[in-house]
Design a protein around this motif. Sequence first.
Motif, PDB file in Angstrom:
ATOM      1  N   UNK A  18     -54.054  23.401   1.256  1.00 24.70           N
ATOM      2  CA  UNK A  18     -53.405  24.174   0.115  1.00 24.70           C
ATOM      3  C   UNK A  18     -52.250  23.702  -0.221  1.00 24.70           C
ATOM      4  N   UNK A  19     -51.348  23.341   0.639  1.00 22.11           N
ATOM      5  CA  UNK A  19     -50.130  23.053   0.157  1.00 22.11           C
ATOM      6  C   UNK A  19     -49.887  21.514  -0.087  1.00 22.11           C
ATOM      7  N   UNK A  20     -50.709  20.928   0.254  1.00 23.00           N
ATOM      8  CA  UNK A  20     -50.800  19.396  -0.075  1.00 23.00           C
ATOM      9  C   UNK A  20     -51.215  19.084  -1.365  1.00 23.00           C
ATOM     10  N   UNK A  21     -52.159  19.954  -2.010  1.00 23.48           N
ATOM     11  CA  UNK A  21     -52.616  19.325  -3.194  1.00 23.48           C
ATOM     12  C   UNK A  21     -51.682  19.360  -4.441  1.00 23.48           C
ATOM     13  N   UNK A  22     -51.688  18.277  -5.196  1.00 24.08           N
ATOM     14  CA  UNK A  22     -50.966  18.177  -6.267  1.00 24.08           C
ATOM     15  C   UNK A  22     -50.986  19.442  -7.437  1.00 24.08           C
ATOM     16  N   UNK A  23     -50.027  19.652  -7.530  1.00 23.85           N
ATOM     17  CA  UNK A  23     -49.666  20.784  -8.720  1.00 23.85           C
ATOM     18  C   UNK A  23     -49.572  20.075 -10.293  1.00 23.85           C
ATOM     19  N   UNK A  24     -50.720  20.254 -11.021  1.00 25.50           N
ATOM     20  CA  UNK A  24     -50.631  19.525 -12.382  1.00 25.50           C
ATOM     21  C   UNK A  24     -50.881  20.344 -13.248  1.00 25.50           C
ATOM     22  N   UNK A  60     -40.474  18.387  -2.524  1.00 29.02           N
ATOM     23  CA  UNK A  60     -40.104  19.458  -1.550  1.00 29.02           C
ATOM     24  C   UNK A  60     -41.311  20.783  -1.542  1.00 29.02           C
ATOM     25  N   UNK A  61     -42.127  20.667  -2.296  1.00 32.11           N
ATOM     26  CA  UNK A  61     -43.169  21.533  -2.547  1.00 32.11           C
ATOM     27  C   UNK A  61     -43.690  21.912  -1.434  1.00 32.11           C
ATOM     28  N   UNK A  62     -44.190  21.023  -0.739  1.00 30.90           N
ATOM     29  CA  UNK A  62     -44.879  21.190   0.680  1.00 30.90           C
ATOM     30  C   UNK A  62     -44.178  21.930   1.502  1.00 30.90           C
ATOM     31  N   UNK A  63     -43.011  21.742   1.711  1.00 31.43           N
ATOM     32  CA  UNK A  63     -42.171  22.160   2.825  1.00 31.43           C
ATOM     33  C   UNK A  63     -41.842  23.592   2.232  1.00 31.43           C
ATOM     34  N   UNK A  95     -42.964  26.613   4.891  1.00 31.45           N
ATOM     35  CA  UNK A  95     -41.951  27.703   5.160  1.00 31.45           C
ATOM     36  C   UNK A  95     -42.499  29.073   4.617  1.00 31.45           C
ATOM     37  N   UNK A  96     -42.682  29.114   3.395  1.00 27.44           N
ATOM     38  CA  UNK A  96     -43.218  30.644   2.917  1.00 27.44           C
ATOM     39  C   UNK A  96     -44.294  31.183   3.583  1.00 27.44           C
ATOM     40  N   UNK A  97     -45.237  30.172   4.281  1.00 27.05           N
ATOM     41  CA  UNK A  97     -46.249  31.007   4.881  1.00 27.05           C
ATOM     42  C   UNK A  97     -46.132  31.011   6.310  1.00 27.05           C
ATOM     43  N   UNK A  98     -44.868  30.491   6.898  1.00 25.69           N
ATOM     44  CA  UNK A  98     -44.422  30.613   8.283  1.00 25.69           C
ATOM     45  C   UNK A  98     -45.073  29.378   8.856  1.00 25.69           C
ATOM     46  N   UNK A 149     -43.863  26.239   9.058  1.00 23.43           N
ATOM     47  CA  UNK A 149     -43.061  25.189   9.338  1.00 23.43           C
ATOM     48  C   UNK A 149     -42.882  24.943  10.966  1.00 23.43           C
ATOM     49  N   UNK A 150     -42.908  26.050  11.809  1.00 22.79           N
ATOM     50  CA  UNK A 150     -42.789  25.898  13.051  1.00 22.79           C
ATOM     51  C   UNK A 150     -44.073  25.778  14.001  1.00 22.79           C
ATOM     52  N   UNK A 151     -45.182  25.783  13.212  1.00 24.88           N
ATOM     53  CA  UNK A 151     -46.425  25.584  13.839  1.00 24.88           C
ATOM     54  C   UNK A 151     -47.071  24.205  13.677  1.00 24.88           C
ATOM     55  N   UNK A 152     -46.643  23.354  12.912  1.00 27.14           N
ATOM     56  CA  UNK A 152     -46.796  22.077  12.507  1.00 27.14           C
ATOM     57  C   UNK A 152     -46.370  21.004  13.099  1.00 27.14           C
TER      58      UNK A 152
END
Length: 193
Positions: free
Chosen positions: A17-23, A178-181, A185-188, A190-193
Amino acid sequence: MKTKKYLMLIVAAITALSLTALVGCGGSADPEQQVKDAIAAEFDPVKNMSDDFISSLEDEGAFEGLDEMGVDGKEFATALFGGFDYAIGAVEIADDGKSATAEVTLTCKDIAGIVNNLEDKIFDGVDFNELLSMSEDEITQWAADRVMEILNDADVVEQDPITLTLVNDGGTWEMDDNAEATLSKALGLDGLM
């Protein structure tokens, strides 16, 4: 047990979800509306569980191995993303028109909470004598059923607002690097990956 494999599948699905490009869509001449349309183009497929979104998860390998456990990929995604929504707040376009920020509030299941508590929840109330009497296939099916139950029962919560930065690349709005990060982070995650 294959619990760890489920943890990785959850993370992989969110990462897809977070890696897809936002167009952005070019339908409106108003830059603020174009930014909102770009965000909607990204998040509406998740909210509506579109076939394209499911296909993107499949392409990223998010469902790999689920069939071995008797779990349908679409059912898994529906359980994981059930209740997903978003609200776009303030949008600010830079004076030069080349970048914008948008405040977005996501409403979704607490993925980090699910991952962090999965092992405890999966064995909550389990009769271990009964579990030990099962075959490996029965244990695998039991674990799959239990994980799906936990995902389906997880609470949907409104996350803290995030600020997404978009750039105007030749008339098309896209998320910055920076969108992926920011989303992780918003989904919590960042500490799991």
